[in-house]
Design a protein around this motif. Structure first.
Motif, PDB file in Angstrom:
ATOM      1  N   ASP A   9      25.350  90.822 -46.023  1.00 12.24           N
ATOM      2  CA  ASP A   9      26.417  91.826 -45.989  1.00 12.24           C
ATOM      3  C   ASP A   9      26.286  92.729 -44.770  1.00 12.24           C
ATOM      4  O   ASP A   9      27.267  93.011 -44.085  1.00 12.24           O
ATOM      5  CB  ASP A   9      26.401  92.679 -47.255  1.00 12.24           C
ATOM      6  CG  ASP A   9      26.889  91.932 -48.487  1.00 12.24           C
ATOM      7  OD1 ASP A   9      27.561  90.891 -48.319  1.00 12.24           O
ATOM      8  OD2 ASP A   9      26.583  92.382 -49.602  1.00 12.24           O
ATOM      9  N   GLN A  13      28.854  93.197 -41.583  1.00  5.84           N
ATOM     10  CA  GLN A  13      29.371  94.508 -41.196  1.00  5.84           C
ATOM     11  C   GLN A  13      29.137  94.775 -39.718  1.00  5.84           C
ATOM     12  O   GLN A  13      30.045  95.219 -39.010  1.00  5.84           O
ATOM     13  CB  GLN A  13      28.709  95.602 -42.023  1.00  5.84           C
ATOM     14  CG  GLN A  13      29.138  95.613 -43.466  1.00  5.84           C
ATOM     15  CD  GLN A  13      28.380  96.655 -44.268  1.00  5.84           C
ATOM     16  OE1 GLN A  13      27.581  97.416 -43.737  1.00  5.84           O
ATOM     17  NE2 GLN A  13      28.628  96.685 -45.558  1.00  5.84           N
ATOM     18  N   ALA A  34      36.218  99.684 -45.479  1.00  3.99           N
ATOM     19  CA  ALA A  34      36.544  98.273 -45.655  1.00  3.99           C
ATOM     20  C   ALA A  34      35.320  97.382 -45.480  1.00  3.99           C
ATOM     21  O   ALA A  34      35.289  96.260 -45.965  1.00  3.99           O
ATOM     22  CB  ALA A  34      37.630  97.854 -44.675  1.00  3.99           C
ATOM     23  N   ALA A  38      30.525  94.036 -50.876  1.00  4.34           N
ATOM     24  CA  ALA A  38      31.287  93.748 -52.097  1.00  4.34           C
ATOM     25  C   ALA A  38      30.439  94.089 -53.316  1.00  4.34           C
ATOM     26  O   ALA A  38      29.234  93.858 -53.325  1.00  4.34           O
ATOM     27  CB  ALA A  38      31.688  92.275 -52.126  1.00  4.34           C
ATOM     28  N   THR A  42      33.343  92.787 -60.800  1.00  3.42           N
ATOM     29  CA  THR A  42      34.652  93.419 -60.917  1.00  3.42           C
ATOM     30  C   THR A  42      35.032  93.412 -62.393  1.00  3.42           C
ATOM     31  O   THR A  42      35.059  92.355 -63.016  1.00  3.42           O
ATOM     32  CB  THR A  42      35.723  92.679 -60.101  1.00  3.42           C
ATOM     33  OG1 THR A  42      35.377  92.737 -58.714  1.00  3.42           O
ATOM     34  CG2 THR A  42      37.094  93.308 -60.299  1.00  3.42           C
ATOM     35  N   GLU A  69      33.123  97.478 -59.565  1.00  3.17           N
ATOM     36  CA  GLU A  69      34.397  98.137 -59.341  1.00  3.17           C
ATOM     37  C   GLU A  69      35.290  97.853 -60.543  1.00  3.17           C
ATOM     38  O   GLU A  69      34.999  96.952 -61.326  1.00  3.17           O
ATOM     39  CB  GLU A  69      35.064  97.614 -58.067  1.00  3.17           C
ATOM     40  CG  GLU A  69      35.498  96.176 -58.163  1.00  3.17           C
ATOM     41  CD  GLU A  69      36.167  95.640 -56.912  1.00  3.17           C
ATOM     42  OE1 GLU A  69      36.430  96.412 -55.981  1.00  3.17           O
ATOM     43  OE2 GLU A  69      36.434  94.436 -56.874  1.00  3.17           O
ATOM     44  N   ARG A 112      43.508  89.052 -57.403  1.00  5.35           N
ATOM     45  CA  ARG A 112      44.054  89.310 -56.058  1.00  5.35           C
ATOM     46  C   ARG A 112      43.437  90.553 -55.428  1.00  5.35           C
ATOM     47  O   ARG A 112      43.340  90.652 -54.219  1.00  5.35           O
ATOM     48  CB  ARG A 112      45.567  89.479 -56.136  1.00  5.35           C
ATOM     49  CG  ARG A 112      46.267  88.252 -56.638  1.00  5.35           C
ATOM     50  CD  ARG A 112      47.734  88.506 -56.777  1.00  5.35           C
ATOM     51  NE  ARG A 112      48.359  87.395 -57.473  1.00  5.35           N
ATOM     52  CZ  ARG A 112      49.589  87.405 -57.918  1.00  5.35           C
ATOM     53  NH1 ARG A 112      50.342  88.471 -57.731  1.00  5.35           N
ATOM     54  NH2 ARG A 112      50.076  86.363 -58.542  1.00  5.35           N
ATOM     55  N   LEU A 113      43.042  91.508 -56.257  1.00  9.17           N
ATOM     56  CA  LEU A 113      42.479  92.763 -55.761  1.00  9.17           C
ATOM     57  C   LEU A 113      40.956  92.800 -55.808  1.00  9.17           C
ATOM     58  O   LEU A 113      40.343  93.633 -55.157  1.00  9.17           O
ATOM     59  CB  LEU A 113      43.012  93.936 -56.598  1.00  9.17           C
ATOM     60  CG  LEU A 113      44.511  94.157 -56.591  1.00  9.17           C
ATOM     61  CD1 LEU A 113      44.876  95.248 -57.590  1.00  9.17           C
ATOM     62  CD2 LEU A 113      44.990  94.533 -55.212  1.00  9.17           C
ATOM     63  N   ALA A 114      40.364  91.941 -56.595  1.00 13.23           N
ATOM     64  CA  ALA A 114      38.919  91.992 -56.843  1.00 13.23           C
ATOM     65  C   ALA A 114      38.118  91.655 -55.588  1.00 13.23           C
ATOM     66  O   ALA A 114      38.447  90.740 -54.861  1.00 13.23           O
ATOM     67  CB  ALA A 114      38.557  91.029 -57.960  1.00 13.23           C
ATOM     68  N   ARG A 115      37.057  92.434 -55.376  1.00 15.67           N
ATOM     69  CA  ARG A 115      36.127  92.150 -54.288  1.00 15.67           C
ATOM     70  C   ARG A 115      34.780  91.680 -54.824  1.00 15.67           C
ATOM     71  O   ARG A 115      33.935  91.237 -54.080  1.00 15.67           O
ATOM     72  CB  ARG A 115      35.898  93.408 -53.445  1.00 15.67           C
ATOM     73  CG  ARG A 115      37.122  93.906 -52.751  1.00 15.67           C
ATOM     74  CD  ARG A 115      36.873  95.139 -51.878  1.00 15.67           C
ATOM     75  NE  ARG A 115      35.898  96.066 -52.410  1.00 15.67           N
ATOM     76  CZ  ARG A 115      34.740  96.368 -51.800  1.00 15.67           C
ATOM     77  NH1 ARG A 115      34.416  95.826 -50.660  1.00 15.67           N
ATOM     78  NH2 ARG A 115      33.911  97.223 -52.338  1.00 15.67           N
ATOM     79  N   GLY A 116      34.566  91.821 -56.118  1.00 10.72           N
ATOM     80  CA  GLY A 116      33.283  91.476 -56.729  1.00 10.72           C
ATOM     81  C   GLY A 116      33.013  89.985 -56.721  1.00 10.72           C
ATOM     82  O   GLY A 116      33.927  89.165 -56.627  1.00 10.72           O
ATOM     83  N   ARG A 117      31.746  89.649 -56.824  1.00  9.01           N
ATOM     84  CA  ARG A 117      31.349  88.237 -56.848  1.00  9.01           C
ATOM     85  C   ARG A 117      31.710  87.576 -58.173  1.00  9.01           C
ATOM     86  O   ARG A 117      31.919  86.379 -58.232  1.00  9.01           O
ATOM     87  CB  ARG A 117      29.849  88.135 -56.593  1.00  9.01           C
ATOM     88  CG  ARG A 117      29.479  88.628 -55.212  1.00  9.01           C
ATOM     89  CD  ARG A 117      27.981  88.523 -54.945  1.00  9.01           C
ATOM     90  NE  ARG A 117      27.681  89.262 -53.738  1.00  9.01           N
ATOM     91  CZ  ARG A 117      26.930  90.342 -53.705  1.00  9.01           C
ATOM     92  NH1 ARG A 117      26.369  90.800 -54.786  1.00  9.01           N
ATOM     93  NH2 ARG A 117      26.713  90.959 -52.573  1.00  9.01           N
TER      94      ARG A 117
END
Length: 143
Positions: A9, A13, A34, A38, A42, A69, A112-117
């Motif tokens: 990660d 970045q 941003a 992640a 989620t 999240e 569509r919104l989830a960033r989690g694994r």
């Protein structure tokens, strides 16, 4: 395993920051937000009753392990955006008011919104004890 994930990660970045600087683009607060790693998890919460949803959100805010999240999905005429003001968690809010969106499942919409694994659906009205999601997060890091 978790150390490799954090290194990956951070490497991503730094790469994105370098690319923005080479292109002459600013690296501001929105850019850095941003680039956050992640979350491990989620949680998808489909809310229809404000009191039940608020109770669940407050129990999520009291969790000891906060590597998750929340995606809050509201259907129809019930608007829940006022509930997330007092919550100290990253919450993505999705209000679905059209007939086509009502037919889709909350998990499909939240994906569509989830960033989690990993994506996990949770129940509105349920109170989760403070260490409840720690086991899911730690178990997911091991697999």
């Amino acid at each position: 395993m978790a150390i490799m994930s954090i290194r990956s990660d951070l490497f991503q970045q730094l790469t994105l920051i370098r690319e923005r600087r080479r292109a002459g683009l600013p690296v501001d607060k929105r850019t850095m937000a941003a680039l956050r790693p992640a979350p491990a998890l989620t949680l998808v919460l489909e809310g229809d009753a404000p009191e039940k949803t608020r109770k669940t959100l407050l129990s999520l805010d009291a969790q000891t392990c906060r590597k998750f999240e929340v995606v809050l999905v509201s259907r129809g005429g019930v608007r829940l955006e006022g509930l997330i003001q007092d919550i100290g968690l990253p919450v993505a809010y999705l209000h679905v008011g059209d007939a086509a969106g009502r037919e889709a499942s909350a998990g499909d919409l939240a994906a569509r919104l989830a960033r989690g694994r990993r994506i996990v659906g949770i129940e509105a009205g349920r109170v989760y004890p403070p260490g409840h999601f720690a086991g899911l997060i730690e178990g997911g890091a091991a697999s």
